[in-house]
Design a protein around this motif. Structure first.
Motif, PDB file in Angstrom:
ATOM      1  N   GLY A  75       0.790  -1.238   0.000  1.00  0.00           N
ATOM      2  CA  GLY A  75       0.000   0.000   0.000  1.00  0.00           C
ATOM      3  C   GLY A  75       0.815   1.278   0.000  1.00  0.00           C
ATOM      4  N   PHE A  76       2.132   1.197   0.026  1.00  0.00           N
ATOM      5  CA  PHE A  76       2.960   2.407  -0.022  1.00  0.00           C
ATOM      6  C   PHE A  76       3.026   2.934  -1.460  1.00  0.00           C
ATOM      7  CE2 PHE A  76       4.404   0.386   3.835  1.00  0.00           C
ATOM      8  CZ  PHE A  76       4.714   1.425   4.690  1.00  0.00           C
ATOM      9  N   THR A  77       3.289   4.228  -1.598  1.00  0.00           N
ATOM     10  CA  THR A  77       3.483   4.816  -2.925  1.00  0.00           C
ATOM     11  C   THR A  77       4.938   5.248  -3.028  1.00  0.00           C
ATOM     12  OG1 THR A  77       1.268   5.719  -2.749  1.00  0.00           O
ATOM     13  CG2 THR A  77       2.649   6.628  -4.503  1.00  0.00           C
ATOM     14  N   ILE A  78       5.611   4.884  -4.113  1.00  0.00           N
ATOM     15  CA  ILE A  78       7.016   5.275  -4.279  1.00  0.00           C
ATOM     16  C   ILE A  78       7.072   6.612  -5.019  1.00  0.00           C
ATOM     17  CG2 ILE A  78       9.275   4.589  -5.189  1.00  0.00           C
ATOM     18  CD1 ILE A  78       8.163   2.667  -3.024  1.00  0.00           C
ATOM     19  N   VAL A  79       7.785   7.568  -4.457  1.00  0.00           N
ATOM     20  CA  VAL A  79       7.958   8.861  -5.122  1.00  0.00           C
ATOM     21  C   VAL A  79       9.451   9.086  -5.378  1.00  0.00           C
ATOM     22  CG1 VAL A  79       5.874   9.861  -4.109  1.00  0.00           C
ATOM     23  CG2 VAL A  79       8.081  10.165  -2.945  1.00  0.00           C
ATOM     24  N   LYS A 137      20.731  -8.117   6.703  1.00  0.00           N
ATOM     25  CA  LYS A 137      19.971  -9.318   7.037  1.00  0.00           C
ATOM     26  C   LYS A 137      18.478  -9.006   7.098  1.00  0.00           C
ATOM     27  CE  LYS A 137      22.644  -9.812  10.796  1.00  0.00           C
ATOM     28  NZ  LYS A 137      23.774  -8.933  10.513  1.00  0.00           N
ATOM     29  N   THR A 138      18.130  -7.793   7.498  1.00  0.00           N
ATOM     30  CA  THR A 138      16.719  -7.487   7.768  1.00  0.00           C
ATOM     31  C   THR A 138      16.067  -6.600   6.709  1.00  0.00           C
ATOM     32  OG1 THR A 138      17.434  -5.654   9.162  1.00  0.00           O
ATOM     33  CG2 THR A 138      16.952  -7.720  10.274  1.00  0.00           C
ATOM     34  N   LYS A 139      16.846  -6.061   5.772  1.00  0.00           N
ATOM     35  CA  LYS A 139      16.266  -5.045   4.884  1.00  0.00           C
ATOM     36  C   LYS A 139      15.165  -5.587   3.984  1.00  0.00           C
ATOM     37  CE  LYS A 139      19.979  -5.322   1.435  1.00  0.00           C
ATOM     38  NZ  LYS A 139      21.220  -4.704   0.967  1.00  0.00           N
ATOM     39  N   PHE A 140      15.186  -6.897   3.691  1.00  0.00           N
ATOM     40  CA  PHE A 140      14.129  -7.435   2.821  1.00  0.00           C
ATOM     41  C   PHE A 140      12.818  -7.650   3.577  1.00  0.00           C
ATOM     42  CE2 PHE A 140      17.994  -8.316   0.554  1.00  0.00           C
ATOM     43  CZ  PHE A 140      17.644  -7.922  -0.722  1.00  0.00           C
ATOM     44  N   ASP A 141      12.847  -7.514   4.903  1.00  0.00           N
ATOM     45  CA  ASP A 141      11.620  -7.609   5.707  1.00  0.00           C
ATOM     46  C   ASP A 141      11.146  -6.233   6.126  1.00  0.00           C
ATOM     47  OD1 ASP A 141      11.722 -10.327   5.613  1.00  0.00           O
ATOM     48  OD2 ASP A 141      12.935 -10.494   7.429  1.00  0.00           O
ATOM     49  N   LEU A 142      11.642  -5.223   5.476  1.00  0.00           N
ATOM     50  CA  LEU A 142      11.395  -3.847   5.888  1.00  0.00           C
ATOM     51  C   LEU A 142       9.902  -3.543   6.006  1.00  0.00           C
ATOM     52  CD1 LEU A 142      13.718  -1.189   4.887  1.00  0.00           C
ATOM     53  CD2 LEU A 142      11.421  -0.659   4.278  1.00  0.00           C
ATOM     54  N   ASP A 143       9.079  -4.068   5.088  1.00  0.00           N
ATOM     55  CA  ASP A 143       7.644  -3.771   5.142  1.00  0.00           C
ATOM     56  C   ASP A 143       7.019  -4.308   6.431  1.00  0.00           C
ATOM     57  OD1 ASP A 143       8.218  -6.321   4.198  1.00  0.00           O
ATOM     58  OD2 ASP A 143       6.287  -6.503   3.174  1.00  0.00           O
ATOM     59  N   LEU A 144       7.386  -5.542   6.813  1.00  0.00           N
ATOM     60  CA  LEU A 144       6.822  -6.130   8.034  1.00  0.00           C
ATOM     61  C   LEU A 144       7.291  -5.364   9.260  1.00  0.00           C
ATOM     62  CD1 LEU A 144       7.576  -9.875   7.257  1.00  0.00           C
ATOM     63  CD2 LEU A 144       5.406  -8.670   6.997  1.00  0.00           C
ATOM     64  N   ILE A 145       8.569  -5.032   9.265  1.00  0.00           N
ATOM     65  CA  ILE A 145       9.149  -4.381  10.429  1.00  0.00           C
ATOM     66  C   ILE A 145       8.523  -3.000  10.628  1.00  0.00           C
ATOM     67  CG2 ILE A 145      11.292  -3.517  11.409  1.00  0.00           C
ATOM     68  CD1 ILE A 145      12.644  -5.740   9.645  1.00  0.00           C
ATOM     69  N   LEU A 146       8.264  -2.310   9.545  1.00  0.00           N
ATOM     70  CA  LEU A 146       7.665  -0.979   9.685  1.00  0.00           C
ATOM     71  C   LEU A 146       6.307  -1.091  10.360  1.00  0.00           C
ATOM     72  CD1 LEU A 146       8.531   0.727   6.291  1.00  0.00           C
ATOM     73  CD2 LEU A 146       9.452   1.241   8.528  1.00  0.00           C
ATOM     74  N   ASP A 147       5.576  -2.154  10.039  1.00  0.00           N
ATOM     75  CA  ASP A 147       4.270  -2.355  10.659  1.00  0.00           C
ATOM     76  C   ASP A 147       4.373  -2.493  12.171  1.00  0.00           C
ATOM     77  OD1 ASP A 147       2.644  -2.182   8.594  1.00  0.00           O
ATOM     78  OD2 ASP A 147       2.482  -4.335   8.188  1.00  0.00           O
TER      79      ASP A 147
END
Ligand code: SF4
Length: 420
Positions: free
Chosen positions: A31-35, A102-112
């Motif tokens: 649901g994020f928008t990339i600008v 190690k964690t950057k690919f889970d960034l969406d989950l972690i932000l939640d």
């Protein structure tokens, strides 16, 4: 954090760009928008690089600048500096989140959840490829490195060598080709090491891509001299898809310096690779990297190195001035070279590189080549590249964008550049 606008600011290698693109696609699906990085965003993600001290400085400056100009926005620092400079980055008041390699690919989950998962280690392979450029995509086939060159931090931040499977790569490469992107660049930290510990190595991957993928152009990124085998060179020479463009990092043209750098070849091996390429593809691009001012590099060693470089048919060189790091084996080496001497040597190497580049362009003058034109309109002009990576400039014409066209190359200008 609720989904909002996200901007990426990516530094460093093509791997970082491919990974930023993949992380961005995950965020979009959440649901994020990339600008664009210059637009106002709720979250700025800074994908860092620490290949040189200067690269680190640039990342820190960007972090400070982004927070100063967007105090309401949040700043996440990801990638190599988040891996190896975690404490220093955490201490920066401008930083809201840190995600290492190690964690950057889970960034969406972690932000939640506002928490860091740290369950992975650096042995997991995360596929990635860049999209967004209509002409070219960087496809990650390998990550990490088992070599321990004395000046390099990459094995510390990206872990051991590991690769994607040939099946996965074929699927992604074909999806890229079908999306209309004309050129796929195979990217990694040490791509010659593809498939280490497995049956299928880089020549097997290249053969499979050649047979199964419809992309008109596949390009290799940088490949270590000791891993650039005759098989690979012959495959490229026979292929219509694999471009005759080799980037082979030499780093020093003197065996004593190569030994101190803990490189795994000598100049004789490097020469044999260049000779093999030129014997099969006389107009192939043979680019290289050179580091100048490595600790202990004497005047004689420098002179030996530059004489060697003058004597071999490399097309041009990327010249790097040595900068000391606190994390690498070379930091303990005595006999540091004075910065003004590094500057002098670097200047001589740049001059030699310019001469070589002009010679390479002149050798190609008058030949008929295929040029892939890109989409940028730069002051009314557009650029394109031949298979052997010669740059061509012409008046912008939208009908040429992302098309491969036959061009008769004129004499180059002194940039050097072909203007048609
Ligand atoms: S081959 Fe050497 S320079 Fe290249 S990534 Fe590995 S350790 Fe670094």
């Amino acid at each position: 954090m609720k989904p909002g606008k996200v901007a990426f600011h990516t530094f460093g290698c093509k791997l970082n760009f491919a990974e930023s693109s993949t992380i961005a696609r995950t965020l979009v699906s959440d649901g994020f928008t990339i600008v664009d990085e210059h637009e106002q965003a709720d979250l700025y993600i800074i994908h860092t690089c620490m290949v040189t001290a200067a690269a680190e400085r640039k990342c820190r400056t960007a972090i400070r600048h982004l927070k100063r100009t967007n105090p309401q926005s949040q700043v996440a620092v990801i990638g190599c500096m988040a891996e190896l400079r975690k404490e220093a980055i955490s201490a920066m008041p401008e930083v809201d989140f840190i995600f290492d390699n190690k964690t950057k690919f889970d960034l969406d989950l972690i932000l939640d959840h506002h928490e860091h998962s740290n369950t992975e280690d650096l042995s997991v392979f995360h596929p990635a490829h860049s999209l967004g450029d209509r002409t070219r995509s960087f496809l990650k086939i390998q990550d990490g490195c088992d070599y321990h060159c004395a000046y390099c931090t990459i094995p510390l931040v990206r872990g051991n060598s590991r690769s994607d499977t040939i099946d996965n790569i074929l699927k992604t490469a074909e999806a890229i080709a079908r999306s209309g992107v004309q050129e796929t660049v195979l990217t990694g930290v040490n791509i010659g090491d593809f498939g280490r510990g497995k049956e299928d190595r880089l020549p097997d991957l290249l053969q499979a891509l050649e047979t199964a993928v419809t992309s008109p152009r596949i390009r290799l990124s940088s490949i270590e001299p000791d891993l650039l085998t005759d098989d690979i060179i012959s495959l490229v020479a026979r292929s219509e898809k694999l471009m005759p463009h080799f980037h082979i990092p030499l780093q020093a043209g003197c065996d004593a310096v190569l030994k101190r750098m803990k490189r795994r070849y000598n100049v004789k091996i490097f020469s044999s690779r260049i000779e093999k390429i030129i014997s099969l593809m006389p107009l192939a691009c043979t680019a290289t990297d050179v580091i100048t001012g490595f600790p202990g590099e004497t005047d004689d060693e420098f002179r030996e190195g530059i004489a060697y470089l003058r004597s071999i048919p490399v097309s041009y060189m990327h010249v790097f001035s040595y900068s000391e790091r606190d994390l690498t084996a070379d930091s303990a080496y005595p006999a540091k070279i004075h910065p003004s001497e590094i500057h002098r040597r670097s200047h001589l190497l740049h001059q030699l590189s310019e001469e070589k580049k002009l010679t390479f362009y002149q050798q190609n003058s008058g030949t008929r080549q295929e040029v892939l034109f890109e989409s940028d309109n730069t002051g009314g002009f557009m650029h394109g590249f031949t298979g052997n990576y010669l740059k061509v400039r012409t008046l912008f014409n939208p009908e040429r964008v992302n098309r491969i066209l036959q061009v008769q190359l004129p004499s180059p200008n002194s940039d050097p550049l072909f203007e048609i």
